[in-house]
Design an enzyme around this catalytic site. Structure first.
Site, short mmCIF file in Angstrom:
data_model
loop_
_atom_site.label_atom_id
_atom_site.label_comp_id
_atom_site.label_asym_id
_atom_site.label_seq_id
_atom_site.Cartn_x
_atom_site.Cartn_y
_atom_site.Cartn_z
N ASP A 154 0.77 -1.03 0.07
CA ASP A 154 0.05 0.07 -0.04
C ASP A 154 1.09 1.41 -0.15
OD1 ASP A 154 -2.38 1.38 0.22
OD2 ASP A 154 -2.49 1.37 2.22
N ASN A 176 -2.34 -11.08 -4.39
CA ASN A 176 -2.23 -12.70 -4.48
C ASN A 176 -0.87 -12.85 -3.71
OD1 ASN A 176 -4.54 -13.39 -5.85
ND2 ASN A 176 -3.20 -12.21 -7.91
N LYS A 178 1.84 -15.72 -3.30
CA LYS A 178 2.36 -16.56 -4.39
C LYS A 178 2.99 -17.52 -3.59
CE LYS A 178 1.75 -16.05 -8.37
NZ LYS A 178 0.57 -16.42 -9.44
N ARG A 199 -9.87 10.73 -11.97
CA ARG A 199 -9.10 10.78 -10.76
C ARG A 199 -8.56 9.37 -10.26
NH1 ARG A 199 -13.78 12.25 -7.08
NH2 ARG A 199 -12.19 12.19 -5.49
N LYS A 200 -8.74 8.60 -11.04
CA LYS A 200 -8.60 7.02 -10.52
C LYS A 200 -6.96 6.73 -11.32
CE LYS A 200 -12.55 5.33 -12.23
NZ LYS A 200 -13.30 4.77 -12.95
C1 LIG Z 1 3.82 9.78 3.94
C2 LIG Z 1 4.00 8.84 2.82
C3 LIG Z 1 2.67 8.20 2.24
C4 LIG Z 1 2.92 7.33 1.22
C5 LIG Z 1 1.67 6.29 0.90
C6 LIG Z 1 0.70 6.11 1.91
C7 LIG Z 1 -0.30 4.92 1.36
C8 LIG Z 1 -1.22 4.64 2.53
C9 LIG Z 1 -2.55 5.19 1.98
C10 LIG Z 1 -3.71 4.80 2.59
O1 LIG Z 1 -3.77 3.65 3.45
S1 LIG Z 1 -5.00 5.81 2.71
C11 LIG Z 1 -6.30 4.95 4.08
C12 LIG Z 1 -7.12 3.89 3.44
N1 LIG Z 1 -8.03 4.43 2.42
C13 LIG Z 1 -9.08 5.01 2.77
O2 LIG Z 1 -9.32 5.36 4.19
C14 LIG Z 1 -9.73 5.71 1.90
C15 LIG Z 1 -11.30 5.61 2.39
N2 LIG Z 1 -12.12 5.91 1.20
C16 LIG Z 1 -12.63 7.15 1.03
O3 LIG Z 1 -12.13 8.18 1.64
C17 LIG Z 1 -13.17 7.65 -0.39
O4 LIG Z 1 -13.72 6.51 -0.82
C18 LIG Z 1 -12.05 8.00 -1.58
C19 LIG Z 1 -11.49 9.05 -1.23
C20 LIG Z 1 -11.47 6.81 -1.64
C21 LIG Z 1 -12.79 8.15 -2.69
O5 LIG Z 1 -14.04 9.10 -2.66
P1 LIG Z 1 -14.33 10.25 -3.52
O6 LIG Z 1 -15.77 10.88 -2.97
O7 LIG Z 1 -13.28 11.10 -3.55
O8 LIG Z 1 -14.56 9.45 -4.62
P2 LIG Z 1 -15.76 9.01 -5.49
O9 LIG Z 1 -16.57 8.38 -4.68
O10 LIG Z 1 -16.49 10.43 -6.27
O11 LIG Z 1 -15.33 8.43 -6.79
C22 LIG Z 1 -14.29 8.72 -7.81
C23 LIG Z 1 -14.33 7.58 -8.62
O12 LIG Z 1 -13.39 6.38 -7.99
C24 LIG Z 1 -14.33 5.47 -8.42
N3 LIG Z 1 -14.15 4.64 -6.99
C25 LIG Z 1 -14.08 5.11 -5.64
N4 LIG Z 1 -13.86 3.96 -4.88
C26 LIG Z 1 -13.81 3.05 -5.47
C27 LIG Z 1 -13.49 1.65 -5.04
N5 LIG Z 1 -13.43 1.07 -3.68
N6 LIG Z 1 -13.55 0.69 -6.24
C28 LIG Z 1 -13.70 1.09 -7.74
N7 LIG Z 1 -13.86 2.47 -7.92
C29 LIG Z 1 -13.76 3.25 -6.89
C30 LIG Z 1 -15.96 5.89 -8.51
O13 LIG Z 1 -16.61 4.88 -9.11
C31 LIG Z 1 -15.58 7.10 -9.23
O14 LIG Z 1 -15.54 6.56 -10.59
P3 LIG Z 1 -15.72 7.62 -11.80
O15 LIG Z 1 -15.11 8.69 -11.79
O16 LIG Z 1 -15.55 6.56 -12.94
O17 LIG Z 1 -17.36 7.82 -11.62
#
Ligand SMILES: CCCCCCCCCC(=O)SCCNC(=O)CCNC(=O)[C@H](O)C(C)(C)COP(=O)(O)OP(=O)(O)OC[C@H]1O[C@@H](n2cnc3c(N)ncnc32)[C@H](O)[C@@H]1OP(=O)(O)O
Length: 233
Positions: A154, A176, A178, A199-200
């Site tokens: 992640d 996965n 393996k 945005r994806k």
């Molecule tokens: C300091 C160094 C850092 C290094 C990297 C750190 C990595 C760690 C990253 C994490 O662990 S983050 C913590 C875990 N993730 C979360 O807590 C996220 C929780 N989910 C959310 O807050 C929201 O669902 C999210 C921000 C991901 C999206 O919400 P939005 O309201 O901005 O998006 P929206 O629902 O408008 O969806 C935008 C597009 O993404 C698609 N989408 C969103 N979630 C999806 C999903 N789960 N699966 C498939 N598609 C998804 C959605 O269908 C849509 O597609 P289209 O543009 O084609 O219509």
């Protein structure tokens, strides 16, 4: 074309420093804080990790690769600026908790959790994360816990997505497993950006042994670019 890492790693602390003590700035706050850069050799690193690290540092000499610095904490100021930009400043965490919080993959004492360093190839647009998983990351006897590996996947995929798209959050991970990965062994994560749709950001990776003979894990991730001002919580 991607800009430099320092410009692209918006939610990260970006280092302009020397080994052992990087000078770090936050893109959001423009503040400057001094933090320890953990993506540098330590006594707890195994010989294999150190050797690989040195190989990649050599690749950095002509500028085609860049080592990405890594801290274990965010400053309170940076945290506040981030939450203001993307969470309307309303995360229910107290200031004293923020200052004690640690970045999860860096939360163990040296050598007991993950030790890792990431390198970014500007030309190939991929990240290589060199790591070893320490004794506190055990799952079944003698092997790394799958959830621990997912944490590092992640983090590495998220870093790649941030380099490509700015501030992102993980929406989906698919993993996965393996082959089991021995505790304290060294692995290499290779990432690639598969596609961007609005945005994806779709990114994928695998984890291989140092000799590239074993693929331990494969993973794909969907990261969503955050919209400033959009309320998520
Ligand atoms: C300091 C160094 C850092 C290094 C990297 C750190 C990595 C760690 C990253 C994490 O662990 S983050 C913590 C875990 N993730 C979360 O807590 C996220 C929780 N989910 C959310 O807050 C929201 O669902 C999210 C921000 C991901 C999206 O919400 P939005 O309201 O901005 O998006 P929206 O629902 O408008 O969806 C935008 C597009 O993404 C698609 N989408 C969103 N979630 C999806 C999903 N789960 N699966 C498939 N598609 C998804 C959605 O269908 C849509 O597609 P289209 O543009 O084609 O219509």
């Amino acid at each position: 074309m991607l800009r430099s890492c320092a410009a692209r790693l918006r939610p990260l602390l970006v280092a302009h420093g020397r080994p052992g003590g990087a000078r770090l700035t936050s893109t959001f706050s423009f503040e400057e804080v001094t933090q320890k850069d953990h993506a540098l050799p330590k006594p707890s690193w195994s010989k294999d990790l150190r050797l690989l690290f040195d190989q990649f540092m050599k690749k950095c000499e002509d500028g085609s690769w860049e080592r990405l610095p890594s801290c274990s904490r965010h400053s309170v100021q940076r945290f506040q600026n981030f939450t203001k930009a993307f969470f309307s400043g309303s995360i229910p965490v107290k200031e004293e908790q923020i200052s004690q919080a640690k970045f999860f993959p860096r939360s163990f004492e040296d050598g007991l959790g993950f030790e890792y360093a990431m390198f970014w190839s500007k030309d190939e647009k991929r990240i290589v994360c060199l790591f070893q998983g320490g004794l506190y990351l055990q799952g079944i006897p003698g092997f790394l816990h799958g959830g621990a590996l997912v944490t590092l996947i992640d983090t590495t995929l998220g870093t790649h997505a941030m380099l490509a798209g700015g501030a992102v959050m993980t929406a989906n991970l698919s993993i996965n497993f393996k082959r089991p990965m021995p505790l304290c062994s060294v692995g290499v994560i290779n990432t690639q950006l598969d596609k961007i749709e609005g945005r994806k950001l779709f990114v994928s990776c695998n984890i291989q042994s140092v000799d590239e003979k074993t693929v331990y894990t494969e993973g794909t991730g969907l990261f969503i670019k955050l919209e400033p001002g959009k309320t998520l919580v």
